[in-house]
Design a protein around this motif. Structure first.
Motif, PDB file in Angstrom:
ATOM      1  N   PHE A 105       3.276  -5.180  -6.584  1.00 28.73           N
ATOM      2  CA  PHE A 105       3.653  -3.713  -6.425  1.00 28.73           C
ATOM      3  C   PHE A 105       2.466  -3.167  -5.829  1.00 28.73           C
ATOM      4  O   PHE A 105       1.142  -3.476  -5.669  1.00 28.73           O
ATOM      5  N   GLY A 106       2.656  -1.749  -5.385  1.00 28.16           N
ATOM      6  CA  GLY A 106       1.834  -1.005  -4.991  1.00 28.16           C
ATOM      7  C   GLY A 106       1.155  -0.042  -6.137  1.00 28.16           C
ATOM      8  O   GLY A 106       1.623  -0.526  -7.375  1.00 28.16           O
ATOM      9  N   PHE A 146      11.519  -3.000  -2.727  1.00 32.92           N
ATOM     10  CA  PHE A 146      12.126  -2.218  -3.966  1.00 32.92           C
ATOM     11  C   PHE A 146      11.265  -0.898  -4.061  1.00 32.92           C
ATOM     12  O   PHE A 146      10.050  -0.944  -3.615  1.00 32.92           O
ATOM     13  N   TRP A 147      11.830   0.005  -4.479  1.00 37.23           N
ATOM     14  CA  TRP A 147      11.275   1.131  -5.250  1.00 37.23           C
ATOM     15  C   TRP A 147      11.721   1.091  -6.768  1.00 37.23           C
ATOM     16  O   TRP A 147      13.105   1.191  -6.974  1.00 37.23           O
ATOM     17  N   TYR A 148      10.789   1.167  -7.612  1.00 36.34           N
ATOM     18  CA  TYR A 148      11.002   1.321  -9.008  1.00 36.34           C
ATOM     19  C   TYR A 148      10.560   2.835  -9.231  1.00 36.34           C
ATOM     20  O   TYR A 148       9.482   3.306  -8.724  1.00 36.34           O
ATOM     21  N   VAL A 149      11.032   3.354 -10.185  1.00 36.43           N
ATOM     22  CA  VAL A 149      10.588   4.503 -10.797  1.00 36.43           C
ATOM     23  C   VAL A 149      10.140   4.293 -12.296  1.00 36.43           C
ATOM     24  O   VAL A 149      11.039   3.754 -13.258  1.00 36.43           O
ATOM     25  N   THR A 184       0.978  -1.234  -0.121  1.00 36.45           N
ATOM     26  CA  THR A 184       0.172  -0.045   0.095  1.00 36.45           C
ATOM     27  C   THR A 184       1.030   1.129  -0.036  1.00 36.45           C
ATOM     28  O   THR A 184       2.015   1.423   0.867  1.00 36.45           O
ATOM     29  N   GLN A 185       0.861   2.173  -0.979  1.00 32.48           N
ATOM     30  CA  GLN A 185       1.387   3.323  -1.008  1.00 32.48           C
ATOM     31  C   GLN A 185       0.434   4.646  -1.074  1.00 32.48           C
ATOM     32  O   GLN A 185      -0.580   4.249  -1.489  1.00 32.48           O
ATOM     33  N   ALA A 242       7.357  -1.982  -4.171  1.00 35.26           N
ATOM     34  CA  ALA A 242       7.188  -3.234  -4.458  1.00 35.26           C
ATOM     35  C   ALA A 242       7.932  -4.520  -3.396  1.00 35.26           C
ATOM     36  O   ALA A 242       9.037  -3.989  -2.841  1.00 35.26           O
ATOM     37  N   LEU A 243       7.371  -5.619  -3.424  1.00 36.50           N
ATOM     38  CA  LEU A 243       8.155  -6.589  -2.678  1.00 36.50           C
ATOM     39  C   LEU A 243       8.344  -7.899  -3.258  1.00 36.50           C
ATOM     40  O   LEU A 243       7.492  -8.158  -4.205  1.00 36.50           O
TER      41      LEU A 243
END
Lengths: 111, 115
Positions: free
Chosen positions: A101-102, A34-37, A5-6, A91-92
């Motif tokens: 993903f959120g 993780f953070w993806y952009v 949740t984001q 994401a996890l």
């Protein structure tokens, strides 16, 4: 099952402002986080990651700390730039190797 | 190659037609994933290939969707009898071994529009 949740966006900031994008997760095991952009018109790029509790991932001035006690992985940057305008996905990945993903948070930075 | 590549970058098709989307993973990566990104659903897992094992198809939304991976490298995602709700960006990713908690590297995606 696993979930992320984001915070909803868009997040609108002026250049040089401080950024926080909240992310919390639910997982049965001990996931990597993780953070993806995603920049406009492009695919997902890995921004940073952390693999265990209390790890801090960092890249390009962005940081996030894996907090097991609060099941959080909040993204922060001290001074955003216009070029940081993008969609950010938390994401996890757990023992089951696919990513969860959120929904993504759009960041808009104005000069 | 240097990164994951996908083709075509954009595809416009008519409802009812079949489409094929291609993914070329990072050289040496044994695991390959397909995801779908749509406005209403966010990013959804579709299918996962790991080496010579049977693929994990648990994310495929209907039997109109199928995928194969030839020679442990290139993968093709096929959508038969396309519907308007199939319009989305289809993303491919690869990782070195497919073990849990591993970093996945994404391609630029194929933007599919079904008219």
């Amino acid at each position: 099952g696993d979930s992320v949740t984001q915070m909803e966006g868009p997040v609108t900031l002026s250049e040089e402002a401080f950024l926080t994008i909240n992310c919390t997760y639910t997982a049965t095991g001990y996931p990597s986080l993780f953070w993806y952009v995603q920049y406009p018109g492009e695919g997902l790029q890995l921004l940073l990651k952390a693999t265990k509790a209390d790890d801090k991932g960092s890249n390009k001035g962005f940081e996030a700390t894996y907090r097991k006690e609060t099941t959080s992985f909040h993204l922060e940057k001290g001074s955003v730039q216009v070029s940081d305008s993008a969609v950010y996905f938390c994401a996890l990945s757990d023992t089951y190797s696919t990513l969860t993903f959120g929904k993504g948070t759009m960041l808009l930075v104005s000069p | 190659g240097a990164g994951v590549s996908q083709s075509p970058s954009n595809k416009v098709t008519e409802k009812g037609k079949d489409v094929e989307l291609r993914c070329d993973p990072i050289s040496g990566h044994t695991a390959l994933y397909w995801y779908r990104q749509s406005l209403g659903q966010g990013l959804e897992f579709l299918i996962y290939f790991q080496g010579n094992s049977a693929p994990d198809k648990s994310g495929l939304p209907s039997d109109r969707f199928s995928a194969e991976r030839t020679g442990g490298s290139v993968s093709t995602l096929t959508i038969q009898r396309t519907q308007q709700e199939d319009s989305a960006v289809y993303l491919c990713a690869s990782s070195s071994s497919g073990q849990g908690r591993e970093t996945q590297y994404f391609g630029p995606g194929t933007r599919l529009l079904v008219l």
